[in-house]
Design a protein around this motif. Structure first.
Motif, PDB file in Angstrom:
ATOM      1  N   GLN A   1      81.928 -53.067  47.014  1.00  0.00           N
ATOM      2  CA  GLN A   1      80.579 -52.641  47.360  1.00  0.00           C
ATOM      3  C   GLN A   1      79.581 -53.677  46.870  1.00  0.00           C
ATOM      4  OE1 GLN A   1      79.694 -48.662  45.973  1.00  0.00           O
ATOM      5  NE2 GLN A   1      81.793 -47.970  46.316  1.00  0.00           N
TER       6      GLN A   1
ATOM      7  N   ARG B   1      83.911 -47.306  49.948  1.00  0.00           N
ATOM      8  CA  ARG B   1      84.733 -48.410  49.457  1.00  0.00           C
ATOM      9  C   ARG B   1      84.837 -48.351  47.938  1.00  0.00           C
ATOM     10  NH1 ARG B   1      81.333 -51.306  53.072  1.00  0.00           N
ATOM     11  NH2 ARG B   1      80.320 -52.428  51.382  1.00  0.00           N
TER      12      ARG B   1
ATOM     13  N   SER C   1      78.754 -45.489  49.688  1.00  0.00           N
ATOM     14  CA  SER C   1      79.884 -46.200  50.274  1.00  0.00           C
ATOM     15  C   SER C   1      81.181 -45.560  49.829  1.00  0.00           C
ATOM     16  CB  SER C   1      79.868 -47.674  49.839  1.00  0.00           C
ATOM     17  OG  SER C   1      81.031 -48.331  50.297  1.00  0.00           O
TER      18      SER C   1
ATOM     19  N   THR D   1      75.788 -54.051  53.925  1.00  0.00           N
ATOM     20  CA  THR D   1      75.692 -52.599  54.051  1.00  0.00           C
ATOM     21  C   THR D   1      75.894 -52.213  55.509  1.00  0.00           C
ATOM     22  OG1 THR D   1      74.100 -52.548  52.227  1.00  0.00           O
ATOM     23  CG2 THR D   1      74.271 -50.578  53.596  1.00  0.00           C
TER      24      THR D   1
ATOM     25  N   LYS E   1      84.641 -49.702  44.101  1.00  0.00           N
ATOM     26  CA  LYS E   1      83.491 -50.358  43.474  1.00  0.00           C
ATOM     27  C   LYS E   1      83.508 -51.875  43.647  1.00  0.00           C
ATOM     28  CE  LYS E   1      84.331 -48.359  39.519  1.00  0.00           C
ATOM     29  NZ  LYS E   1      84.237 -47.973  38.088  1.00  0.00           N
TER      30      LYS E   1
ATOM     31  N   GLU F   1      76.724 -46.516  56.107  1.00  0.00           N
ATOM     32  CA  GLU F   1      76.265 -46.422  54.719  1.00  0.00           C
ATOM     33  C   GLU F   1      74.746 -46.252  54.651  1.00  0.00           C
ATOM     34  OE1 GLU F   1      79.834 -49.140  52.754  1.00  0.00           O
ATOM     35  OE2 GLU F   1      77.905 -50.031  53.290  1.00  0.00           O
TER      36      GLU F   1
END
Length: 601
Positions: A183, A178, A176, A165, A180, A169
């Protein structure tokens, strides 16, 4: 633009040998200019001895390096590994046995059984007799310090969440940007779950990463002393904070997907990566409509000096646009798959996060320089798909720098992945264009169960081939492509890391058809210590380059490794069953012929 600066720092130490171009690549039959003489070929080829036939059915020859009690131990251990009931409770049984016997007797029992089967010894000094013995029978060693941190599930999950993390974030309450897949997910915080054949490292702090680097350095030094043609393996998650790998993988994947979206607009969806070429004129028009930059700037990005004169652009050229040499990098945006809006591709990092990235690259550089000094090839292990794009890209940067005269750095390709063939062909072509030496290790893969469960839970496409047969076909397709490259390029090399007898037979047949002699030392085979001796030793005795992964370390500290070996043997039941049959066949032969106390010469 932190990622650009990081990659620029890697490249600044060694400039590229040639620019990328979309001019037609050399045909596979044409050797590249300046490659020099082929090792062991040419005039010397006429006087080479013929390649001996390799017989994997001859138990006597397969086990002539082993004493009878070692065969009996292998039979016992492999049989125990085939018991589902025993494996289901093996950790509890080990704990109970240690309490019952006490530490000293428990250590002796382990050295007589599981530890003795799969681990060479407690330290580099104690493993030397086994290394010398195997070398006498044609089998080299890849040293691996098998000690693993025995974290509780709670501690592993806590460390993973913190390490994956970013500061941004955390400030946004864990939100996030990003995709899925890239993450960290609550259900998969312990990356050991569902993994039976690969070691897992968890990030605690930079000092721990320095300690891992020192361990790798000792293994590299020992491998250099054990062989004139040695290997060592490293994992990038041991060398730095995984947050960087997640974010960089997200960047690379979005950029590659953007290319395929542009290809679909031009009616070129579904082609293999190297067969997909964008028409530059149409691409310029599409980019201009997005409003990313002015038409003059866009035309400058795609000039003939940088992209050749073919009028098309392939994925390698597309990837080069992320390079710091182009003014495009400040404009890099990609469509958000959920909102359809354009978003910046490159993320920002705090000063501390940038320092952590630099230190990871510095550790890689230290290891590669040490490998160069002692003449050891460095294999960068593959890991989970949410880390792998970054791992492969960073490995490629090191290959550009160090694979000038020979393939010192080998990237690992997991052939259970749907995109394995595209990844192999792209990297082979990139090595051709830029003039460095291609080196690869091919594996089937170690994270299948975890990858499938994660994709289903989080909701993205399963990256794994649908069946075992499809994975075998992918492995052989990738291997065949690489072997074809070896035929035309004497400086390319491959490690066939497989316990699958059919794959080894396929490799031998294709080597014979392509004229790849074992004396050329371009094709290497690798298996784990204690597994598939009926493959390793016949290969070594026939003159092929074959290596065993040789782990070492104190008994209690390698128990996690031993647990994984037991589970892995159970997962490859077909091969283990055949191995047990051959072991029993040789033991009976020795018993019936009065050679039960046979000692290898």
């Amino acid at each position: 633009m932190a990622l650009r600066r990081i990659l620029a720092a890697v490249r600044s130490r060694a400039p590229r040998l040639a620019p990328l171009s979309t001019a037609a690549p050399q045909t596979r039959e044409q050797p590249a200019a300046g490659r020099g003489p082929v090792r062991g070929r040419g005039a010397a080829e006429a006087v080479r001895p013929p390649v001996p036939a390799v017989d994997f059915d001859n138990a006597q020859e397969a086990y002539r390096s082993r004493r009878s009690w070692e065969l009996a131990r292998s039979l016992l251990v492999l049989r125990l590994c085939a018991s589902p009931a025993l494996l289901a409770h093996h950790e509890q049984l080990l704990h109970f046995t240690r309490k019952l016997l006490g530490q000293r007797l428990f250590d002796k029992l382990m050295k007589m059984t599981f530890y003795g089967q799969f681990v060479a010894g407690e330290d580099q000094e104690s493993i030397q007799p086994l290394i010398r013995h195997n070398r006498a029978f044609g089998v080299g060693s890849i040293l691996d310090y098998g000690v693993e941190e025995d974290l509780s599930q709670e501690e592993a999950e806590r460390q993973e969440m913190e390490a994956c993390t970013s500061e941004a974030e955390r400030k946004d309450g864990g939100t996030s940007k990003r995709e899925k897949q890239y993450q960290v997910h609550q259900a998969f915080r312990d990356r050991r779950d569902g993994v039976v054949s690969a070691r897992t490292y968890f990030y605690a702090n930079e000092a721990k990463c320095d300690g891992h680097m020192e361990t790798f350095l000792r293994c590299i030094e020992a491998s250099g002393g054990a062989s004139d043609d040695g290997f060592s393996a490293i994992k990038l998650t041991a060398l730095g904070r995984p947050q960087f790998l997640l974010q960089f993988s997200d960047v690379l994947t979005k950029w590659r997907r953007f290319f395929h979206q542009m290809a679909a607009e031009q009616g070129k969806a579904g082609l293999d990566a190297m067969d997909t070429k964008l028409e530059v004129a149409a691409l310029q028009e599409s980019v201009a409509k997005m409003g990313i930059a002015s038409r003059k700037e866009i035309e400058d990005w795609f000039r003939a000096e940088t992209l050749g004169v073919s009028g098309t652009l392939d994925l390698l050229d597309w990837n080069s646009l992320i390079d710091s040499r182009t003014t495009l990098s400040k404009h890099l945006v990609v469509p958000n798959m959920q909102t359809g809006q354009l978003e910046p591709l490159l993320s920002g990092f705090t000063e501390e996060e940038e320092q952590q990235m630099r230190r990871m690259l510095q550790r890689m550089d230290v290891l590669a320089k040490k490998a160069t000094q002692v003449g050891v090839r460095l294999m960068v292990d593959a890991e989970q798909t949410y880390f792998q794009p970054a791992i492969s890209r960073l490995t490629l940067e090191m290959q550009r720098k160090f694979n000038v005269e020979k393939p010192l750095i080998l990237n690992t390709y997991q052939c259970y992945l749907r995109d394995a063939y595209d990844n192999v062909t792209l990297d082979v072509e990139l090595a051709r264009r830029e003039g460095w030496c291609f080196g690869a290790k091919l594996v089937r893969g170690a994270y299948m169960a975890q990858e499938r469960a994660r994709a289903a839970e989080i909701g993205y496409e399963d990256p794994i081939n649908p069946t075992y047969e499809a994975t075998n076909a992918m492995y052989h397709r990738c291997l065949d492509y690489v072997l074809e490259e070896l035929k035309n390029n004497p400086k390319a090399e491959v490690m066939v890391a497989s316990h699958n007898e059919d794959t080894v037979r396929f490799t031998l047949r294709r080597m014979e058809e392509l004229g790849l002699h074992p004396a050329d030392r371009q094709v290497y085979f690798g298996q784990l210590l204690g597994m598939c001796d009926q493959i390793s030793f016949p290969l070594g005795q026939a003159g092929f380059a074959v290596y065993k992964y040789v782990p070492y370390g104190p008994v209690m500290e390698v128990l996690p490794y031993l647990s994984r070996r037991a589970l892995e043997n159970n997962s490859v039941m077909k091969g283990a069953r055949r191995e047990r049959q051959l072991l029993w066949q040789e033991l009976k032969r020795r018993l019936c012929t009065g050679n039960l106390f046979y000692r290898p010469a």
